[in-house]
Design an enzyme around this catalytic site. Structure first.
Site, PDB file in Angstrom:
ATOM      1  CG  ASP A   1      -0.935   5.693   3.014  1.00 13.56           C
ATOM      2  OD1 ASP A   1      -1.393   5.406   1.868  1.00 13.56           O
ATOM      3  OD2 ASP A   1      -2.002   6.066   3.753  1.00 13.56           O
ATOM      4  CG  ASP A   2       0.422   8.940   0.856  1.00 13.52           C
ATOM      5  OD1 ASP A   2       0.536   8.710  -0.539  1.00 13.52           O
ATOM      6  OD2 ASP A   2      -0.427   8.666   1.539  1.00 13.52           O
TER       7      ASP A   2
ATOM      8  CG  HIS B   1      -1.790   0.918   1.375  1.00 12.73           C
ATOM      9  ND1 HIS B   1      -2.883   0.964   2.245  1.00 12.73           N
ATOM     10  CD2 HIS B   1      -1.991   2.472   0.668  1.00 12.73           C
ATOM     11  CE1 HIS B   1      -3.539   2.256   2.068  1.00 12.73           C
ATOM     12  NE2 HIS B   1      -3.042   2.898   1.222  1.00 12.73           N
TER      13      HIS B   1
ATOM     14  CG  HIS C   1      -1.346   6.203  -2.551  1.00 12.23           C
ATOM     15  ND1 HIS C   1      -2.518   6.023  -3.355  1.00 12.23           N
ATOM     16  CD2 HIS C   1      -1.327   5.931  -1.186  1.00 12.23           C
ATOM     17  CE1 HIS C   1      -3.430   5.541  -2.341  1.00 12.23           C
ATOM     18  NE2 HIS C   1      -2.725   5.424  -0.947  1.00 12.23           N
TER      19      HIS C   1
ATOM     20  CG  HIS D   1      -7.710   4.012   0.458  1.00 13.40           C
ATOM     21  ND1 HIS D   1      -7.063   3.200  -0.583  1.00 13.40           N
ATOM     22  CD2 HIS D   1      -6.771   4.576   1.052  1.00 13.40           C
ATOM     23  CE1 HIS D   1      -5.597   3.648  -0.522  1.00 13.40           C
ATOM     24  NE2 HIS D   1      -5.374   4.403   0.190  1.00 13.40           N
TER      25      HIS D   1
ATOM     26  CD  GLU E   1      -6.998   7.096   5.102  1.00  9.68           C
ATOM     27  OE1 GLU E   1      -7.593   7.109   3.903  1.00  9.68           O
ATOM     28  OE2 GLU E   1      -5.793   7.522   5.046  1.00  9.68           O
TER      29      GLU E   1
HETATM   30  N1  ADE Z   1      -4.116   8.810  -1.490  1.00  9.87           N
HETATM   31  C1  ADE Z   1      -2.923   8.590  -1.074  1.00  9.87           C
HETATM   32  N2  ADE Z   1      -2.929   8.349   0.197  1.00  9.87           N
HETATM   33  C2  ADE Z   1      -3.932   8.223   0.699  1.00  9.87           C
HETATM   34  C3  ADE Z   1      -4.691   8.059   1.889  1.00  9.87           C
HETATM   35  N3  ADE Z   1      -4.107   7.666   2.960  1.00  9.87           N
HETATM   36  N4  ADE Z   1      -6.038   8.000   1.978  1.00  9.87           N
HETATM   37  C4  ADE Z   1      -6.886   8.422   0.895  1.00  9.87           C
HETATM   38  N5  ADE Z   1      -6.137   8.614  -0.525  1.00  9.87           N
HETATM   39  C5  ADE Z   1      -4.823   8.749  -0.357  1.00  9.87           C
HETATM   40 ZN    ZN Z   2      -3.355   5.028   0.707  1.00  7.33          ZN
END
Ligand code: ADE
Ligand code: ZN
Length: 340
Positions: free
Chosen positions: A282-283, A19, A21, A201, A204
């Site tokens: 995630d990011d 997971h 992006h 997703h 969350e």
């Molecule tokens: N896009 C990138 N990271 C995300 C996240 N944590 N939740 C929703 N969309 C996303």
């Molecule tokens: Zn995500």
């Protein structure tokens, strides 16, 4: 405990990541280089400036999405998308990630008028170069922007038809509140007919109901985050019984939702309940890389060595197509335990 043995395990163990992006992971150095090349003005001019900007401006999922869209605007042509993927592949290699499932959130590019083939061809060339130079296997999950209309998202899924040898899965992200899973039931029906693996997703920053809908109405085989399942005992049982992977990102949850502290994250309770979990970054520019994610679950949530090995193994066993890497993982772990 995050002692030297644990640190070595986390760094050296071959890992999967389910997971992450692409658009939310553009490294600061790459973003600044591409901004200069393409004449895009960002509200910062140094790597430290980007970190500071994020710290000051990103306080929840919605403000994250604003920043995510802004930084991603540095990518314009195929070479830019190639560069982003190549730089991410190098970062994966440096963390001993051997298999990575990357969400490719094309709609963030589409709103800027970038054609789908520019983005996919750039990423695909990057994926091949990463395999060649670093031996990291990458699998693409095409991400629906859930804030768009149902019709726009169906059109996006249909547009993936020529790329089914490149894209293996469909996902759904962006602002969850106000955009429930059920809104995109038609896109998921179509994705199922096209033979795509389905994840979304859900739970969350919205409730457990959205996880139920992802599973029962959209036919999802996995849930990204799934944090709010902790509020629904029946859902906890269902996830455990059906071995549905929750691709969790604890640091991201602490950052983008309103968890007061990482120690409150339910991942350990979920694993104790028999739910299959993996952990991902995630990011990374916003929350740190996968190594930091692993170190945090040990330091803040009390993961043991057994827990760490379990989530890493899940990242391959419950992946879309990384199961062939399990013998390599198991051999590595058997040697590690022998040396204990
Ligand atoms: N896009 C990138 N990271 C995300 C996240 N944590 N939740 C929703 N969309 C996303
Ligand atoms: Zn995500």
């Amino acid at each position: 405990m995050l002692d030297e043995r644990m640190k070595t395990l986390i760094r050296e163990m071959p890992k999967g990541e389910n997971h992450i992006h692409i658009e939310g992971s553009i490294p600061a150095k790459t973003a600044l280089r591409l901004a200069k090349k393409n004449g895009i003005t960002l509200p910062f001019t140094t790597e430290e400036g980007m970190t500071e900007y994020i710290k000051k401006n990103v306080v929840d999922l919605n403000s994250f999405m604003v920043c995510d869209r802004m930084i991603n605007s540095v990518c314009i042509d195929e070479e830019d998308y190639y560069q982003v993927l190549y730089d991410l592949g190098k970062q994966a290699y440096d963390q001993n990630i051997i298999y990575q499932e990357l969400h490719l959130d094309y709609p963030l590019n589409e709103v800027r008028g970038i054609p789908l083939d520019v983005v996919i061809n750039g990423y695909e060339a990057g994926r091949k170069a990463v395999m060649r130079d670093f031996g990291v296997e990458i699998v693409f999950i095409a991400g629906i922007d859930r804030s768009l209309s149902s019709e726009q998202c169906v059109a996006f899924v249909r547009a993936l038809e020529p790329y089914l040898d490149i894209i293996d899965g469909i996902g759904m992200d962006c602002e969850e509140k106000g955009n429930p899973c059920i809104k995109h039931v038609d896109s998921y029906r179509l994705a199922g007919e096209m033979g795509l693996f389905r994840t979304a997703h859900a739970g969350e920053d919205d409730g457990a109901y959205n996880i139920w809908d992802a599973l029962l109405e959209l036919g999802c085989q996995r849930i990204d985050h799934g944090l709010r399942a902790i509020d629904d005992p029946k859902l906890m049982d269902y996830l455990a019984e059906n071995k549905i992977l929750l691709a969790m990102c604890t640091r991201s949850n602490a950052f983008a939702t309103h968890l007061t502290s990482l120690a409150d994250h339910p991942i350990k309770r979920m694993m104790e309940h028999g739910i299959v979990c993996s952990i991902s970054s995630d990011d990374p520019p916003y929350v740190g890389d996968l190594i930091q994610e692993y170190e945090s679950v040990v330091e803040e949530i009390g993961f043991t060595e057994k827990d760490v090995i379990e989530v890493a193994r899940n990242s391959l066993e419950y992946s879309i197509k990384g199961q062939h890497l399990l013998p390599r993982f198991d051999t590595w772990v058997a040697n590690w335990l022998k040396e204990a």
